[in-house]
Design an enzyme around this catalytic site. Structure first.
Site, PDB file in Angstrom:
ATOM      1  CG  ASP A  25       2.327   7.111 -16.940  1.00 47.79           C
ATOM      2  OD1 ASP A  25       3.474   6.629 -16.880  1.00 47.79           O
ATOM      3  OD2 ASP A  25       1.395   6.734 -16.207  1.00 47.79           O
TER       4      ASP A  25
ATOM      5  CB  THR B 293       7.794   3.424 -12.650  1.00 52.75           C
ATOM      6  OG1 THR B 293       7.879   2.805 -13.945  1.00 52.75           O
ATOM      7  CG2 THR B 293       6.361   3.474 -12.213  1.00 52.75           C
TER       8      THR B 293
ATOM      9  CE  LYS C 181       5.362  -0.281 -14.310  1.00 50.18           C
ATOM     10  NZ  LYS C 181       4.952   1.010 -13.741  1.00 50.18           N
TER      11      LYS C 181
ATOM     12  CD  GLU D  98       7.511  16.787   5.114  1.00 52.50           C
ATOM     13  OE1 GLU D  98       7.060  17.929   5.185  1.00 52.50           O
ATOM     14  OE2 GLU D  98       7.027  15.813   5.715  1.00 52.50           O
TER      15      GLU D  98
ATOM     16  CE1 TYR E 137       9.088  12.863   7.037  1.00 51.87           C
ATOM     17  CE2 TYR E 137       9.523  12.245   9.305  1.00 51.87           C
ATOM     18  CZ  TYR E 137       8.694  12.238   8.199  1.00 51.87           C
ATOM     19  OH  TYR E 137       7.483  11.610   8.260  1.00 51.87           O
TER      20      TYR E 137
ATOM     21  NE  ARG F 281       8.761  -2.489  -6.450  1.00 51.46           N
ATOM     22  CZ  ARG F 281       8.004  -2.744  -7.517  1.00 51.46           C
ATOM     23  NH1 ARG F 281       6.912  -2.060  -7.754  1.00 51.46           N
ATOM     24  NH2 ARG F 281       8.338  -3.699  -8.351  1.00 51.46           N
TER      25      ARG F 281
HETATM   26  N1  DSN Z   1       1.270  -2.084 -12.031  1.00 50.61           N
HETATM   27  C1  DSN Z   1       1.834  -1.471 -13.198  1.00 50.61           C
HETATM   28  C2  DSN Z   1       1.877  -2.434 -14.335  1.00 50.61           C
HETATM   29  O1  DSN Z   1       2.003  -3.620 -14.089  1.00 50.61           O
HETATM   30  O2  DSN Z   1       1.794  -2.025 -15.479  1.00 50.61           O
HETATM   31  C3  DSN Z   1       1.132  -0.243 -13.576  1.00 50.61           C
HETATM   32  O3  DSN Z   1       0.764   0.473 -12.449  1.00 50.61           O
END
Ligand code: DSN
Length: 472
Positions: free
Chosen positions: A241, A270, A273, A66, A64, A279
């Site tokens: 974003d 994120t 990607k 936090e 943990y 992730r």
């Molecule tokens: N699920 C993501 C995407 O495929 O673009 C966005 O949250």
């Protein structure tokens, strides 16, 4: 013959798992086999490196932590501090940001932390001030009512879902659309492009607290300098974003007006990607929001995932290497080759092409819904996802679009020639699929689907996935 380190590591891990629950070990092995065999064109997916994957499977998961580095609510966090500080340092250096917060578990969590930080920073709330000086236990019922009133009904202006924005950019049924009084900007019906004059007009009328830019399904660059000017003209906080295109920012494909970091007050992303990490999510900001952002856990998030932060540190270190810039530019070259291949064969593309990592096919040009097209492609070994197109007559469930992206296939090593072959496979399937009696049903000759499946496998055979990993 002795096994290499990657094969030894993954084989040993599976052996240890198999001794407890063999079905889990089998599923992990099957997932690798499936990923190796499929032509993965999901624009938001990628393949993290073995080092990134291995950094997640360890005892950091047991801790943990936090709070943040040096300000923890639990003792014994010295090693978590090391990896969190490393991940934040790599993120700051990679993106040229003053501050990085690497705890968010996903892109949505990163956005929620950003909303929290902006509200906490911008909204005058005596009740919130009490909460912030850690007097939460002393808040009365009247204080809580005041807190809700003072923080509620703030305004957000973001890109609409059907124009390519994300659910968390103010989509009404999403928490962002409930937290904020929201309005959205779309794209020009004739060109499919953002009309900055219209965004400015909406901002002037609506006077949002937050102007959000960024997208999940917009195939073009966004001019963040102009968006910042619009935000400044109405006193809004400008949030970007960059979940989808963070890899293109990291790889210096998007620079100047198209790099959000120098222009936005706060940037979220994120990490899994186009950035090709584990992730998760992260937040970048200047010093003025840093303190509130660092309160993300426990104000917004559950306990951090130190094993994932370790993997973020590894992946961000990889993204700082010179070969990542080459990877990022190949992602875009591949997307453009795919778009050109599709256009040449008669496909209809939203905005007529791409200048990022994704292509949005308007499959109404083939007489299909997105759902019919997605299923027909899947039957043929091509993994995509259906997506709404601007002003979509089929709504967000059936849709009229197929979104495809190149980060994953580019990691595998496929290049522009293979993108043309991929365009041929996609066009073959879509042009030979006919709509059935409902928006979900379709007719595709199974022999054709089998043939395309084989062609897709042949295409992939020259580009093995995780070539250093032999599970035996
Ligand atoms: N699920 C993501 C995407 O495929 O673009 C966005 O949250």
């Amino acid at each position: 013959m002795s096994l290499n380190a990657e094969s030894t590591a993954f084989r040993s891990a599976l052996e240890v798992i198999r001794a407890v629950e063999p079905r889990v070990a089998d599923a992990i092995g099957a997932e690798l086999a499936d990923q190796r065999e499929s032509l993965k064109l999901i624009a938001s997916e990628n393949y993290a490196s073995p080092a990134t994957l291995l950094a997640m499977g360890n005892w950091f998961s047991d801790k943990y932590a936090e709070g943040t580095v040096g300000r923890r609510f639990y003792a014994g966090c010295q090693n978590v501090d090391t990896v969190e500080a490393l991940a934040a340092e790599h993120a700051r250096e990679l993106f040229g940001a003053a501050h990085a917060y690497v705890q968010p578990h996903s892109g949505i969590d990163a956005n929620l932390v950003a909303f929290w930080a902006i509200l906490a920073d911008r909204v005058e709330s005596p009740a919130l001030k009490k909460a912030q000086v850690r007097q939460v236990n002393e808040l009365t019922e009247a204080d809580w009512f005041a807190l809700r009133r003072e923080l509620g009904n703030q305004r957000m202006l973001g890109m609409s879902l059907d124009a390519g924005g994300h659910l968390t950019h103010g989509f009404r049924p999403n928490i962002s659309g409930k937290m904020f009084d929201q309005r959205s900007y779309g794209t020009d019906p004739a060109t499919g492009l953002i009309d900055y004059d219209k965004v400015a007009e909406a901002a002037r009328e609506f006077k949002p607290l937050i102007l959000v830019a960024g997208y999940s399904a917009y195939p073009r660059k966004v001019n963040f300098r102009i968006m910042r000017e619009i935000a400044d003209s109405v006193g809004a906080t400008f949030m970007v974003d960059m979940a989808h295109f963070a890899g293109l920012v990291a790889g210096k494909v998007f620079t100047g007006d198209f790099d959000p970091v120098p222009h936005a007050h706060i940037v979220t992303t994120t990490t899994h990607k186009s950035l090709r990490g584990p992730r998760g999510g992260l937040v970048l900001c200047g010093p003025e929001l840093a303190d509130q952002v660092d309160r993300g856990c426990p104000m917004v998030l559950g306990g951090p995932l130190p094993h994932v932060m370790a993997a973020k540190a590894v992946a961000l270190a990889e993204a700082r290497r010179p070969d990542f810039a080459d990877y990022a530019s190949r992602i875009v070259a591949n997307a453009q080759a795919l778009a050109e291949g599709l256009l040449r064969r008669g496909a209809k593309l939203v905005t007529g092409g791409t200048d990022n990592h994704l292509v949005l096919i308007d499959v109404s040009g083939y007489g299909l819904t997105g759902r019919q097209a997605e299923r027909a492609l899947l039957d043929s070994g091509i993994v995509t996802n259906r997506n709404a197109v601007p002003q979509d007559p089929n709504g967000a469930w059936y849709t009229s679009g197929i979104r495809i992206g190149t980060p994953a296939l580019t990691t595998r090593g496929l290049g522009t020639a293979e993108m043309d072959s991929t365009a041929e496979l996609i066009h073959t399937v879509l042009s030979q699929t006919t709509p059935g009696e409902s928006k979900a049903k379709y007719v595709l000759d199974p022999a054709l689907a089998d043939k395309v499946n084989k062609q897709a496998s042949e295409l992939l055979a020259g580009f093995p996935l995780y070539p250093g990993v032999d599970l035996g």
